[in-house]
Design an enzyme around this catalytic site. Structure first.
Site, mmCIF file in Angstrom:
data_model
loop_
_atom_site.group_PDB
_atom_site.id
_atom_site.type_symbol
_atom_site.label_atom_id
_atom_site.label_comp_id
_atom_site.label_asym_id
_atom_site.label_seq_id
_atom_site.Cartn_x
_atom_site.Cartn_y
_atom_site.Cartn_z
ATOM 1 N N ASP A 172 74.594 75.654 47.438
ATOM 2 C CA ASP A 172 75.546 76.418 46.589
ATOM 3 C C ASP A 172 74.444 77.628 45.888
ATOM 4 O O ASP A 172 74.802 77.677 44.855
ATOM 5 C CB ASP A 172 76.251 75.707 45.708
ATOM 6 C CG ASP A 172 75.506 75.057 44.601
ATOM 7 O OD1 ASP A 172 76.138 74.595 43.277
ATOM 8 O OD2 ASP A 172 74.238 74.611 44.784
ATOM 9 N N ASP A 203 68.730 76.351 44.868
ATOM 10 C CA ASP A 203 68.985 76.562 45.696
ATOM 11 C C ASP A 203 68.344 77.498 46.916
ATOM 12 O O ASP A 203 67.983 76.585 48.147
ATOM 13 C CB ASP A 203 70.076 76.628 46.341
ATOM 14 C CG ASP A 203 71.403 76.104 45.364
ATOM 15 O OD1 ASP A 203 71.820 75.851 44.698
ATOM 16 O OD2 ASP A 203 72.399 74.704 45.741
ATOM 17 N N ASN A 226 78.328 77.076 42.576
ATOM 18 C CA ASN A 226 77.363 78.073 41.245
ATOM 19 C C ASN A 226 78.285 78.666 40.967
ATOM 20 O O ASN A 226 78.803 79.050 40.116
ATOM 21 C CB ASN A 226 76.555 78.408 41.122
ATOM 22 C CG ASN A 226 75.116 76.978 41.383
ATOM 23 O OD1 ASN A 226 75.082 76.248 40.288
ATOM 24 N ND2 ASN A 226 74.067 77.067 42.221
ATOM 25 N N PHE A 244 75.734 68.734 36.927
ATOM 26 C CA PHE A 244 76.987 70.061 37.371
ATOM 27 C C PHE A 244 76.967 69.169 38.421
ATOM 28 O O PHE A 244 78.268 69.178 38.884
ATOM 29 C CB PHE A 244 76.599 71.079 37.627
ATOM 30 C CG PHE A 244 76.881 72.338 37.883
ATOM 31 C CD1 PHE A 244 77.217 72.581 39.225
ATOM 32 C CD2 PHE A 244 78.285 72.953 37.170
ATOM 33 C CE1 PHE A 244 77.911 73.807 40.100
ATOM 34 C CE2 PHE A 244 78.217 73.532 37.679
ATOM 35 C CZ PHE A 244 78.735 74.077 39.009
HETATM 36 O O1 RIB Z 1 72.568 70.520 37.840
HETATM 37 C C1 RIB Z 1 71.871 71.152 39.063
HETATM 38 C C2 RIB Z 1 72.978 71.474 39.869
HETATM 39 O O2 RIB Z 1 73.898 72.374 40.103
HETATM 40 C C3 RIB Z 1 71.715 72.262 40.770
HETATM 41 O O3 RIB Z 1 71.728 72.095 42.282
HETATM 42 C C4 RIB Z 1 72.363 73.948 40.773
HETATM 43 O O4 RIB Z 1 71.945 74.901 41.935
HETATM 44 C C5 RIB Z 1 73.417 73.318 40.284
HETATM 45 O O5 RIB Z 1 74.188 73.442 41.581
HETATM 46 CA CA CA Z 2 72.471 73.778 44.202
#
Ligand code: RIB
Ligand code: CA
Length: 329
Positions: A25, A30, A55, A183
């Site tokens: 994402d 990424d 994201n 996240f």
């Molecule tokens: O918590 C970090 C993750 O959440 C990473 O993959 C960042 O790109 C977001 O997707």
């Molecule tokens: Ca990510």
């Protein structure tokens, strides 16, 4: 033993070129994971890149993934758009971290790399149905909605999965988007639950290890000094990406979360992992998305993941700098 009956002949283990699908994402981190994967054609065959809402919304994550393919000179890489929302919940935005484009730090352009017509989940299912047993590694670096949906549609595809190397979850580091959840897992805890418990080997990269690889100014400068377009884009993105985390944690530099997955595949010796149980909270309002990692084996829950808990941070950045230089050679 050799013909003299003593000692052992060193046997070069054939380095098997690993087939991978990266589910992401983008997201600056990424993007760096994509660059790192593309920088290792002798070790990794990137079959395709699938994108998911995370994201930023799906229309941006797929565009951003295609932009990174252009920057890396890989307009041939098939990029697919996947799920635009989690299995059961509403999407959670993260523009405040990644900026409105999702990859603030680099100027947005319309990429040459085409978006494939086939939906990402169809691509994952079709690819795994055709693949030989245990030959494809899945690398989810965003919410795991695409992979969970593919598994729900046809659980038999798991036979083709050699391993899943995921970025998500947290143990000692608590949470980054809620007090107790990371996240990717918070956005889609139901998908994470399916993936972590799918029965195939899972290497889980959580905040405990990603918070050890901070993109400090010195490290960003080392990356910029590599002196090619991919390294420059990486340095530009990290120069933006760290602002939020630096303010939040008071530490200099943002954790370089997602590239830890690819780095582990290239150099597992840089990391320390422990086989243990990881269970996902999918019901509680207070702790939704929490990953309960039974590091000390205090329960009899099945050991479903290799939990990554330590990394040689300097070695990680040495690897990143070394591999980014490949794009200029
Ligand atoms: O918590 C970090 C993750 O959440 C990473 O993959 C960042 O790109 C977001 O997707
Ligand atoms: Ca990510």
């Amino acid at each position: 033993p050799d013909e003299r009956g003593a000692g052992w002949i060193a046997v070069d283990v054939l380095a098997v070129r690993r087939k991978v699908i990266i589910d992401c994402d983008p997201g600056q981190d990424d993007a760096v994971a994509l660059f790192l994967a593309m920088s290792a054609p002798d070790e990794l065959e990137v079959l395709g890149v699938t994108t998911v809402a995370g994201n930023v919304p799906l229309e941006l994550t797929q565009r951003n993934a295609r932009m990174m393919c252009d920057i890396a000179g890989r307009t041939d890489l098939p990029v697919y758009a996947g799920c635009d929302k989690p299995l059961e919940l509403e999407a959670i935005p993260a523009e405040y971290i990644h900026g409105n484009t999702g990859i603030d730090g680099v100027d947005v352009f319309e990429p040459q790399t085409p978006l494939q017509d086939v939906p990402a989940v169809d691509y994952i299912v079709d690819t795994l149905r055709k693949a030989e047993k245990g030959t494809v590694t899945l690398i989810p670096t965003g919410p795991m909605t695409n992979i969970a949906t593919a598994i729900q549609r046809d659980p038999a595809i798991l036979d083709a999965v050699e391993r899943i190397v995921s970025m998500g979850g947290a143990m000692r580091e608590g949470g980054n988007r809620s007090p107790s959840a990371e996240f990717n897992v918070l956005v889609d805890p139901h998908a994470a639950d399916i993936v972590y418990n799918c029965g195939r080997p899972v290497t889980a990269m959580g905040l405990d290890v990603t918070h050890q690889v901070l993109s400090t100014r010195e490290r960003v400068a080392r990356i910029r000094d590599v002196g090619n377009a991919v390294a420059e884009a990486t340095a530009d993105m990290l120069s933006f990406f760290h602002r939020y985390d630096t303010k939040k944690y008071g530490s200099e530099g943002a954790p370089l979360h997602d590239p830890c997955t690819v780095a582990w595949l290239l150099r597992p010796d840089l990391f320390e992992t422990k086989l243990c149980n990881l269970s996902v909270e999918t019901r509680s309002e207070l702790t939704l998305g929490h990953t309960a990692v039974d590091f000390w084996h205090v329960t009899d829950r099945p050991h479903n993941v290799e939990w990554t808990f330590a990394v040689d941070a300097e070695g990680f950045y040495d690897l990143l700098v070394e591999r980014l230089a490949w794009f200029g050679s």
